[in-house]
Design an enzyme around this catalytic site. Structure first.
Site, mmCIF file in Angstrom:
data_model
loop_
_atom_site.group_PDB
_atom_site.id
_atom_site.type_symbol
_atom_site.label_atom_id
_atom_site.label_comp_id
_atom_site.label_asym_id
_atom_site.label_seq_id
_atom_site.Cartn_x
_atom_site.Cartn_y
_atom_site.Cartn_z
ATOM 1 N N GLY A 1 47.745 37.411 40.313
ATOM 2 C CA GLY A 1 46.504 36.887 40.857
ATOM 3 C C GLY A 1 45.935 37.731 41.977
ATOM 4 O O GLY A 1 45.221 37.216 42.838
ATOM 5 N N SER B 158 51.327 41.579 36.824
ATOM 6 C CA SER B 158 50.237 41.954 37.717
ATOM 7 C C SER B 158 50.738 41.963 39.165
ATOM 8 O O SER B 158 51.680 42.687 39.472
ATOM 9 C CB SER B 158 49.047 41.010 37.512
ATOM 10 O OG SER B 158 47.869 41.522 38.083
#
Length: 433
Positions: free
Chosen positions: A111, A195
């Site tokens: 995120g 990520s």
């Protein structure tokens, strides 16, 4: 679904038995005030209720409704309800019933260090628990709450910045200390993330504070090192940005700690408009504690945890050439340095339902085994892909090797063997990409 109660060294905890597994949700792992480093929880008062998820970190969506045309909202969060707080130190445990000494996957969500939580639609560890692995997610502080850096805070605590990374580390240490009470093996924990979660794990693997504690790691779309994608600035370079943000509200830590969370978040984004590459100021920084090396030092020195790695990227990832290259190069580097075999994969499945392809984060439905939570018209092939991922990652969590009976052989990546495991629209096979 039925409620269950177990006794642990922290106290009594109430959870849920469902789908032939046990779940303990919203388990507090630490406490901390704003810009304080976390302290691990060591006891529960009374019976701890772990039947529902805990608060997510404050983030933009805490205060602003997400738009229905937002891709990631529609994909992962539409119709869901979340609570938000600066007090977001909660983890979630999915475990086999009556397990003993089970391997663990500890998952760190992505995120961009600004959003997300450990209980969006794609995060459900049921499939792993049904395959004998304890699966854990955690929330951690984001944005200004997790990555502010100030000299005043350094004077107070001896170092500053990376509060969100220290939250992840506190959750990891909580698991190491208490997971035996839940039937887990604290000496067999696999770190897994995507990520920003993969970027966090990469920093842990390079950290003199943590690398000796890490046994195995799975990183997607953020593992490896690259000047274009994973470069951290020295903490001192972040001071002017945060000074500009906070000087509007006074001159002392006492005043800054009282700023309304929404106002603090809004001001951070407002000031960021005046800076090129502002994201580097609310991301991990070189604090000379947890993060102690520049990328050049990390490349030149054999400083990483000497473990086996699984790394990967997606076909239509962000900056895919960079992300895939740094993942593959990292696995090759282990071979070049005479370390343990490491494995690389490439996710090329064009997800059904639209023409977006294999976008950044698309593999999460498959690697976590939550296709049933997705709106897309998944096919038998999609479930085959997911089941294969689960089998590979389960084997890896148990033994450090993804291979097993009935699976295509996954060869380690080396200087001379540069094929990777490709998951695409028609095949699961070793190929050159």
């Amino acid at each position: 679904m039925k409620q269950i109660t177990i006794t642990t060294s922290l106290g009594t905890i109430k959870g849920i038995e469902e789908n032939n597994i046990e779940k303990f949700l919203g388990v507090r792992y630490a406490t901390a005030g704003r810009w304080e480093y976390p302290t691990i929880v060591e006891t529960f008062e009374g019976t701890y209720d772990a039947t529902d998820f805990g608060a997510s970190s404050m983030q933009k969506r805490s205060f602003y409704k997400e738009q229905d045309d937002s891709f990631y909202y529609n994909e992962f969060r539409k119709g869901e309800q979340y609570s938000y707080s600066e007090d977001c130190f909660f983890l979630n445990i999915w475990k086999p019933i009556n397990c003993d000494n089970a391997p663990i996957i500890f998952y760190i969500h992505g995120g961009a260090f600004q959003g997300g939580c450990g209980n969006e639609k794609h995060f459900d560890g049921t499939k792993y628990a049904q395959n004998g692995v304890i699966f854990i997610t955690c929330n951690y502080r984001l944005g200004p709450f997790g990555f502010c850096s100030l000299p005043e805070l350094k004077e107070e605590s001896g170092h500053t910045g990376n509060y969100g990374l220290y939250d992840q580390l506190a959750a990891f240490h909580w698991v190491k200390k208490y997971i035996k009470d839940f039937g887990g093996n604290p000496e067999n924990i696999t770190l897994m993330g995507q990520s920003a979660g993969a970027m966090s794990i990469q920093q842990f693997c390079n950290s003199p504070m943590v690398r000796d504690e890490i046994k195995k790691a799975i990183m997607t779309s953020g593992g490896g090192i690259s000047q274009q994608f994973t470069n951290c600035i020295p903490v001192e370079e972040a001071y002017p940005f945060w000074r500009e943000v906070l000087s509007r509200f006074g001159n002392t830590l006492e005043e800054w700690r009282k700023i309304d969370p929404k106002v603090l978040l809004d001001t951070m984004f407002e000031v960021a408009q005046n800076y090129e590459y502002a994201i580097q100021y609310f991301s991990p920084v070189i604090d000379n504690q947890l993060i102690a090396y520049t990328l050049d030092e990390a490349k030149e020195k054999q400083i990483q945890a000497p473990i086996t790695y699984i790394m990967g990227a997606t076909k239509d990832d962000m900056a895919v050439e960079v992300i895939y290259k740094m993942a593959k190069e990292w696995t090759i580097r282990q071979s070049c340095q005479g370390l343990k075999p490491s494995y690389c994969f490439y996710f090329g499945r064009n997800l059904p339902g639209d023409e977006k392809g294999a976008w950044h984060s698309s593999e999460l439905w498959y690697t976590i085994g939550t296709l049933g939570n997705c709106w897309r018209p998944m096919t038998d092939w999609d479930y085959k892909l997911s089941d294969t991922f689960i089998s590979y990652f389960t084997n890896y969590a148990k033994t450090g090797n993804p291979n097993g009976e009935g699976l295509p052989q996954w060869l380690p990546t080396t200087e001379t063997q540069q094929k990777v495991m490709v998951f695409d629209d028609n095949n699961i096979d070793m190929k050159e990409v």
